[in-house]
Design an enzyme around this catalytic site. Structure first.
Site, PDB file in Angstrom:
ATOM      1  N   GLN A 122      63.983  89.895  89.997  1.00 43.32           N
ATOM      2  CA  GLN A 122      64.076  91.013  88.930  1.00 43.32           C
ATOM      3  C   GLN A 122      62.772  92.043  88.965  1.00 43.32           C
ATOM      4  O   GLN A 122      63.119  93.293  88.121  1.00 43.32           O
ATOM      5  CB  GLN A 122      64.136  90.299  87.680  1.00 43.32           C
ATOM      6  CG  GLN A 122      65.587  89.483  87.332  1.00 43.32           C
ATOM      7  CD  GLN A 122      65.523  89.024  86.106  1.00 43.32           C
ATOM      8  OE1 GLN A 122      64.828  87.921  85.711  1.00 43.32           O
ATOM      9  NE2 GLN A 122      66.485  89.485  85.326  1.00 43.32           N
ATOM     10  N   CYS A 174      70.540  88.973  80.069  1.00 44.16           N
ATOM     11  CA  CYS A 174      69.591  88.920  81.368  1.00 44.16           C
ATOM     12  C   CYS A 174      69.199  90.495  81.353  1.00 44.16           C
ATOM     13  O   CYS A 174      69.681  91.441  81.189  1.00 44.16           O
ATOM     14  CB  CYS A 174      70.705  88.978  82.585  1.00 44.16           C
ATOM     15  SG  CYS A 174      69.622  88.849  84.154  1.00 44.16           S
ATOM     16  N   LEU A 175      67.633  90.366  81.774  1.00 39.35           N
ATOM     17  CA  LEU A 175      67.178  91.737  81.749  1.00 39.35           C
ATOM     18  C   LEU A 175      67.651  92.693  82.970  1.00 39.35           C
ATOM     19  O   LEU A 175      67.654  93.868  82.768  1.00 39.35           O
ATOM     20  CB  LEU A 175      65.434  91.559  82.239  1.00 39.35           C
ATOM     21  CG  LEU A 175      64.762  90.595  81.046  1.00 39.35           C
ATOM     22  CD1 LEU A 175      63.357  90.610  81.560  1.00 39.35           C
ATOM     23  CD2 LEU A 175      64.735  91.387  79.600  1.00 39.35           C
ATOM     24  N   GLY A 183      62.559  84.832  79.877  1.00 37.46           N
ATOM     25  CA  GLY A 183      62.537  84.638  81.196  1.00 37.46           C
ATOM     26  C   GLY A 183      62.523  85.523  82.173  1.00 37.46           C
ATOM     27  O   GLY A 183      63.259  86.660  81.787  1.00 37.46           O
ATOM     28  N   HIS A 232      69.202  79.270  84.195  1.00 32.30           N
ATOM     29  CA  HIS A 232      69.434  80.854  84.339  1.00 32.30           C
ATOM     30  C   HIS A 232      68.263  81.452  85.419  1.00 32.30           C
ATOM     31  O   HIS A 232      68.732  82.387  86.442  1.00 32.30           O
ATOM     32  CB  HIS A 232      69.410  81.612  83.264  1.00 32.30           C
ATOM     33  CG  HIS A 232      69.535  83.026  83.226  1.00 32.30           C
ATOM     34  ND1 HIS A 232      70.658  83.599  82.656  1.00 32.30           N
ATOM     35  CD2 HIS A 232      68.884  84.145  83.820  1.00 32.30           C
ATOM     36  CE1 HIS A 232      70.538  85.184  82.740  1.00 32.30           C
ATOM     37  NE2 HIS A 232      69.477  85.378  83.681  1.00 32.30           N
ATOM     38  N   GLU A 233      67.046  81.208  85.124  1.00 35.25           N
ATOM     39  CA  GLU A 233      65.956  81.974  85.924  1.00 35.25           C
ATOM     40  C   GLU A 233      65.968  81.248  87.412  1.00 35.25           C
ATOM     41  O   GLU A 233      65.847  82.099  88.338  1.00 35.25           O
ATOM     42  CB  GLU A 233      64.742  81.804  85.313  1.00 35.25           C
ATOM     43  CG  GLU A 233      64.591  82.307  83.929  1.00 35.25           C
ATOM     44  CD  GLU A 233      65.097  83.875  84.007  1.00 35.25           C
ATOM     45  OE1 GLU A 233      64.949  84.639  84.891  1.00 35.25           O
ATOM     46  OE2 GLU A 233      65.383  84.246  82.849  1.00 35.25           O
ATOM     47  N   HIS A 266      68.303  83.034  89.817  1.00 37.59           N
ATOM     48  CA  HIS A 266      67.949  84.224  90.306  1.00 37.59           C
ATOM     49  C   HIS A 266      67.402  84.025  91.757  1.00 37.59           C
ATOM     50  O   HIS A 266      67.506  84.771  92.652  1.00 37.59           O
ATOM     51  CB  HIS A 266      66.871  84.715  89.348  1.00 37.59           C
ATOM     52  CG  HIS A 266      67.692  85.831  88.272  1.00 37.59           C
ATOM     53  ND1 HIS A 266      68.451  86.912  88.559  1.00 37.59           N
ATOM     54  CD2 HIS A 266      67.729  85.685  86.821  1.00 37.59           C
ATOM     55  CE1 HIS A 266      68.822  87.083  87.459  1.00 37.59           C
ATOM     56  NE2 HIS A 266      68.278  86.612  86.193  1.00 37.59           N
TER      57      HIS A 266
END
Ligand code: ZN
Length: 164
Positions: free
Chosen positions: A51, A90-91, A46, A132-133, A136
């Site tokens: 991000q 997470c990235l 994701g 989660h996404e 953001h």
């Protein structure tokens, strides 16, 4: 298409609520393509526009081939049910993993790249990744919700011990 640099914590973009997409322009379509390439290049499941340093309400999710790719513009969660705890990464926090409580089932709506509206019900890990996404896009981060931290080297052991 291009792989974009990933914004890492504590970059202020990560804690800034993203702006609604007003029009699906060629720039938005290019951003969708670049975000996909960036997600794949980083082994992500994701990615959200903040991000890649874009304050826009856009998120992509692809947990496996079976469920396929979700390209979401202005997504919104409209219903949640149940509670479940599982591990997330997470990235934007490459070294951090931890368990987080999320709704087990969600209903969300969004627009795709053609401007068509969709409503999707998701459960289990897919529902988790959506939540989660979408957080953001509110400038919220999973690290504020971690119940139990897991070191990167312990991740595999945790997964093996917790397979349902
Ligand atoms: Zn994340």
């Amino acid at each position: 298409m291009a792989v974009l640099p990933i914004v890492k914590y504590p970059h202020p973009m990560l804690t800034t609520p993203a702006k609604e997409v007003m029009e699906i322009t060629d720039d938005i379509l290019e951003l969708l393509d670049d975000m996909y390439e960036t997600m794949v290049a980083n082994d992500g499941i994701g990615i959200a526009a903040p991000q890649v340093n874009q304050s826009l309400r856009i998120a992509l999710v692809e947990i496996d081939e079976e469920t396929g790719l979700f390209e979401m513009i202005n997504p919104q969660i409209i219903k949640t049910a149940g509670k479940t705890i599982d591990v997330e990464g997470c990235l934007s926090f490459p070294e951090i993993f931890g368990t987080v409580e999320r709704a087990d089932t969600i209903v969300l709506n969004y627009f795709d790249r053609n401007g068509d509206a969709y409503e999707v019900e998701a459960e289990d890990y897919l529902a988790r990744v959506f939540q989660h996404e979408l957080e953001h896009l509110e400038g919220k981060l999973f690290t504020d919700k971690i119940i139990q931290s897991i070191l990167p080297e312990d991740l595999e052991t945790y997964m093996e011990e917790n397979i349902k």
